[in-house]
Design a protein around this motif. Sequence first.
Motif, PDB file in Angstrom:
ATOM      1  N   GLY A  47       6.561  -4.291   3.387  1.00  0.00           N
ATOM      2  CA  GLY A  47       7.365  -4.983   2.396  1.00  0.00           C
ATOM      3  C   GLY A  47       6.667  -5.081   1.061  1.00  0.00           C
ATOM      4  N   TYR A  48       7.122  -6.038   0.269  1.00  0.00           N
ATOM      5  CA  TYR A  48       6.664  -6.222  -1.104  1.00  0.00           C
ATOM      6  C   TYR A  48       5.142  -6.234  -1.207  1.00  0.00           C
ATOM      7  CZ  TYR A  48       5.940  -8.519  -5.619  1.00  0.00           C
ATOM      8  OH  TYR A  48       5.518  -8.839  -6.888  1.00  0.00           O
ATOM      9  N   GLY A  49       4.620  -5.309  -2.020  1.00  0.00           N
ATOM     10  CA  GLY A  49       3.189  -5.225  -2.269  1.00  0.00           C
ATOM     11  C   GLY A  49       2.419  -4.386  -1.281  1.00  0.00           C
ATOM     12  N   TYR A  50       2.957  -4.212  -0.083  1.00  0.00           N
ATOM     13  CA  TYR A  50       2.262  -3.465   0.965  1.00  0.00           C
ATOM     14  C   TYR A  50       2.644  -1.987   0.995  1.00  0.00           C
ATOM     15  CZ  TYR A  50       0.928  -8.003   2.878  1.00  0.00           C
ATOM     16  OH  TYR A  50       0.403  -9.252   3.060  1.00  0.00           O
ATOM     17  N   SER A  51       3.521  -1.598   0.096  1.00  0.00           N
ATOM     18  CA  SER A  51       4.046  -0.236   0.134  1.00  0.00           C
ATOM     19  C   SER A  51       4.086   0.358  -1.269  1.00  0.00           C
ATOM     20  CB  SER A  51       5.461  -0.264   0.716  1.00  0.00           C
ATOM     21  OG  SER A  51       6.142   0.922   0.435  1.00  0.00           O
ATOM     22  N   LYS A  52       3.846   1.655  -1.353  1.00  0.00           N
ATOM     23  CA  LYS A  52       3.959   2.349  -2.644  1.00  0.00           C
ATOM     24  C   LYS A  52       5.402   2.316  -3.135  1.00  0.00           C
ATOM     25  CE  LYS A  52       4.412   6.940  -0.531  1.00  0.00           C
ATOM     26  NZ  LYS A  52       5.695   7.396  -0.959  1.00  0.00           N
ATOM     27  N   PRO A  55       5.791  -1.821  -4.996  1.00  0.00           N
ATOM     28  CA  PRO A  55       4.518  -2.369  -5.468  1.00  0.00           C
ATOM     29  C   PRO A  55       4.701  -3.696  -6.208  1.00  0.00           C
ATOM     30  CG  PRO A  55       5.260  -0.703  -6.985  1.00  0.00           C
ATOM     31  CD  PRO A  55       6.241  -0.712  -5.833  1.00  0.00           C
ATOM     32  N   ILE A  56       3.591  -4.356  -6.473  1.00  0.00           N
ATOM     33  CA  ILE A  56       3.589  -5.590  -7.255  1.00  0.00           C
ATOM     34  C   ILE A  56       3.445  -5.185  -8.717  1.00  0.00           C
ATOM     35  CG2 ILE A  56       2.409  -7.777  -7.655  1.00  0.00           C
ATOM     36  CD1 ILE A  56       1.268  -7.384  -4.720  1.00  0.00           C
ATOM     37  N   HIS A  57       4.433  -5.500  -9.521  1.00  0.00           N
ATOM     38  CA  HIS A  57       4.457  -5.117 -10.941  1.00  0.00           C
ATOM     39  C   HIS A  57       3.776  -6.207 -11.761  1.00  0.00           C
ATOM     40  CE1 HIS A  57       7.272  -1.751 -10.303  1.00  0.00           C
ATOM     41  NE2 HIS A  57       7.777  -2.541  -9.357  1.00  0.00           N
ATOM     42  N   VAL A  58       2.459  -6.063 -11.990  1.00  0.00           N
ATOM     43  CA  VAL A  58       1.696  -7.098 -12.683  1.00  0.00           C
ATOM     44  C   VAL A  58       1.632  -6.880 -14.187  1.00  0.00           C
ATOM     45  CG1 VAL A  58       0.326  -7.641 -10.657  1.00  0.00           C
ATOM     46  CG2 VAL A  58      -0.537  -5.966 -12.286  1.00  0.00           C
ATOM     47  N   GLY A  59       1.728  -5.628 -14.657  1.00  0.00           N
ATOM     48  CA  GLY A  59       1.593  -5.340 -16.083  1.00  0.00           C
ATOM     49  C   GLY A  59       0.221  -5.737 -16.614  1.00  0.00           C
ATOM     50  N   GLY A  60      -0.010  -5.506 -17.883  1.00  0.00           N
ATOM     51  CA  GLY A  60      -1.255  -5.948 -18.516  1.00  0.00           C
ATOM     52  C   GLY A  60      -2.473  -5.082 -18.273  1.00  0.00           C
ATOM     53  N   GLY A  61      -2.297  -3.905 -17.714  1.00  0.00           N
ATOM     54  CA  GLY A  61      -3.433  -3.022 -17.466  1.00  0.00           C
ATOM     55  C   GLY A  61      -4.338  -3.541 -16.359  1.00  0.00           C
ATOM     56  N   VAL A  62      -5.566  -3.079 -16.376  1.00  0.00           N
ATOM     57  CA  VAL A  62      -6.534  -3.492 -15.349  1.00  0.00           C
ATOM     58  C   VAL A  62      -6.772  -4.997 -15.425  1.00  0.00           C
ATOM     59  CG1 VAL A  62      -8.921  -3.227 -14.565  1.00  0.00           C
ATOM     60  CG2 VAL A  62      -7.638  -1.227 -15.283  1.00  0.00           C
ATOM     61  N   GLY A  63      -6.799  -5.536 -16.645  1.00  0.00           N
ATOM     62  CA  GLY A  63      -6.962  -6.987 -16.809  1.00  0.00           C
ATOM     63  C   GLY A  63      -5.837  -7.762 -16.133  1.00  0.00           C
ATOM     64  N   GLU A 115      -7.820  -8.399   9.628  1.00  0.00           N
ATOM     65  CA  GLU A 115      -8.180  -7.122   9.016  1.00  0.00           C
ATOM     66  C   GLU A 115      -7.768  -7.139   7.549  1.00  0.00           C
ATOM     67  OE1 GLU A 115      -6.892  -3.490  10.868  1.00  0.00           O
ATOM     68  OE2 GLU A 115      -6.862  -4.426  12.843  1.00  0.00           O
ATOM     69  N   PRO A 116      -8.583  -6.553   6.677  1.00  0.00           N
ATOM     70  CA  PRO A 116      -8.166  -6.454   5.269  1.00  0.00           C
ATOM     71  C   PRO A 116      -6.854  -5.681   5.157  1.00  0.00           C
ATOM     72  CG  PRO A 116     -10.471  -5.830   5.530  1.00  0.00           C
ATOM     73  CD  PRO A 116      -9.894  -5.962   6.911  1.00  0.00           C
ATOM     74  N   VAL A 117      -6.106  -5.980   4.110  1.00  0.00           N
ATOM     75  CA  VAL A 117      -4.840  -5.297   3.864  1.00  0.00           C
ATOM     76  C   VAL A 117      -4.927  -4.530   2.547  1.00  0.00           C
ATOM     77  CG1 VAL A 117      -3.475  -6.970   5.160  1.00  0.00           C
ATOM     78  CG2 VAL A 117      -3.828  -7.299   2.703  1.00  0.00           C
ATOM     79  N   MET A 118      -4.056  -3.559   2.389  1.00  0.00           N
ATOM     80  CA  MET A 118      -3.983  -2.802   1.143  1.00  0.00           C
ATOM     81  C   MET A 118      -2.751  -3.240   0.373  1.00  0.00           C
ATOM     82  SD  MET A 118      -5.340   1.007   1.980  1.00  0.00           S
ATOM     83  CE  MET A 118      -4.557   1.272   3.560  1.00  0.00           C
ATOM     84  N   LEU A 119      -2.965  -3.589  -0.894  1.00  0.00           N
ATOM     85  CA  LEU A 119      -1.863  -3.957  -1.773  1.00  0.00           C
ATOM     86  C   LEU A 119      -1.746  -2.932  -2.899  1.00  0.00           C
ATOM     87  CD1 LEU A 119      -2.414  -7.825  -2.121  1.00  0.00           C
ATOM     88  CD2 LEU A 119      -0.857  -6.612  -0.578  1.00  0.00           C
ATOM     89  N   TYR A 120      -0.518  -2.582  -3.231  1.00  0.00           N
ATOM     90  CA  TYR A 120      -0.223  -1.609  -4.278  1.00  0.00           C
ATOM     91  C   TYR A 120       0.191  -2.359  -5.540  1.00  0.00           C
ATOM     92  CZ  TYR A 120      -0.190   1.849  -0.554  1.00  0.00           C
ATOM     93  OH  TYR A 120      -0.552   2.660   0.492  1.00  0.00           O
ATOM     94  N   LEU A 121      -0.526  -2.110  -6.642  1.00  0.00           N
ATOM     95  CA  LEU A 121      -0.243  -2.794  -7.901  1.00  0.00           C
ATOM     96  C   LEU A 121       0.117  -1.800  -9.000  1.00  0.00           C
ATOM     97  CD1 LEU A 121      -1.834  -4.984  -6.255  1.00  0.00           C
ATOM     98  CD2 LEU A 121      -2.732  -5.761  -8.422  1.00  0.00           C
ATOM     99  N   ASN A 122       1.112  -2.182  -9.794  1.00  0.00           N
ATOM    100  CA  ASN A 122       1.539  -1.404 -10.953  1.00  0.00           C
ATOM    101  C   ASN A 122       1.032  -2.145 -12.188  1.00  0.00           C
ATOM    102  OD1 ASN A 122       2.943  -0.505 -13.221  1.00  0.00           O
ATOM    103  ND2 ASN A 122       4.863  -0.219 -12.127  1.00  0.00           N
ATOM    104  N   MET A 123       0.050  -1.573 -12.879  1.00  0.00           N
ATOM    105  CA  MET A 123      -0.523  -2.233 -14.046  1.00  0.00           C
ATOM    106  C   MET A 123       0.251  -1.975 -15.332  1.00  0.00           C
ATOM    107  SD  MET A 123      -3.870  -0.176 -15.227  1.00  0.00           S
ATOM    108  CE  MET A 123      -4.238   1.411 -14.512  1.00  0.00           C
ATOM    109  N   TYR A 124       1.267  -1.136 -15.282  1.00  0.00           N
ATOM    110  CA  TYR A 124       1.991  -0.767 -16.494  1.00  0.00           C
ATOM    111  C   TYR A 124       3.227  -1.614 -16.747  1.00  0.00           C
ATOM    112  CZ  TYR A 124      -0.950   3.312 -15.859  1.00  0.00           C
ATOM    113  OH  TYR A 124      -2.024   4.129 -15.679  1.00  0.00           O
ATOM    114  N   ASP A 125       3.892  -2.048 -15.715  1.00  0.00           N
ATOM    115  CA  ASP A 125       5.160  -2.761 -15.852  1.00  0.00           C
ATOM    116  C   ASP A 125       5.043  -4.141 -15.219  1.00  0.00           C
ATOM    117  OD1 ASP A 125       6.481  -0.327 -16.836  1.00  0.00           O
ATOM    118  OD2 ASP A 125       6.277   0.364 -14.768  1.00  0.00           O
ATOM    119  N   ARG A 126       5.557  -5.148 -15.901  1.00  0.00           N
ATOM    120  CA  ARG A 126       5.545  -6.508 -15.353  1.00  0.00           C
ATOM    121  C   ARG A 126       6.975  -6.892 -14.975  1.00  0.00           C
ATOM    122  NH1 ARG A 126       2.174 -10.846 -15.131  1.00  0.00           N
ATOM    123  NH2 ARG A 126       3.177 -12.875 -15.110  1.00  0.00           N
TER     124      ARG A 126
END
Length: 138
Positions: A47-52, A55-63, A115-126
Motif C-alpha cells: 500500500g501507500y509508501g510501500y510500493s513504487k 509512493p509518498i510524495h514529499v516534495g522539497g528535494g532530498v531535504g 524487520e526493516p521496511v522499504m519506503l518509496y519517496l518522491n522528492m519532486y512532487d508534494r
Amino acid sequence: MTTSRLAMLFLVPVLTTGCASTASATRPAEPATEAAAPEATSSAPSGYGYSKDDPIHVGGGVGGEHEYLQHLRGPQGQKVRYERHGSCCAFESEGAPFGSGLLDVYVVTYDGLEEPVMLYLNMYDRKDPRAPEGFRLD
C-alpha cells in the motif's frame, strides 16, 4: 631556420597529439541503466509508501525527504532510523528536472519492528504526505 619555423615544428606535433583521443577514453564501456526496484519480502506491508506504484510524495528535494523521515514515528511514537537504499522507478513529473525523475528508496526501522521496511519517496512532487500503515507522523 627562423624561430617561428622551429616553434611550428615543435608545436604542431604536440598540439595534434594532445587533441587525439579514443572513444573509449571519454565514454563508459556500457551505458548507465536505471537500478531495478528493490525486492520486497513476502511479509512486507503493501500500500501507500510501500510500493513504487503508490509512493509518498514529499516534495522539497532530498531535504524534503529527510524532513518527512524525521517526523515519521513508529505506532507508539518510536523514533525511526533510516538509510537511503538507492533510486529506482523512472516517472514523469513537472517538478523534476527535464520532466522526469526517480523515486528514492529508504530502508526504515524502529525499536520493536521485526524487520526493516522499504519506503518509496518522491522528492519532486508534494501531495499531502501522510504516514504509511504501521507508522505515524508527529
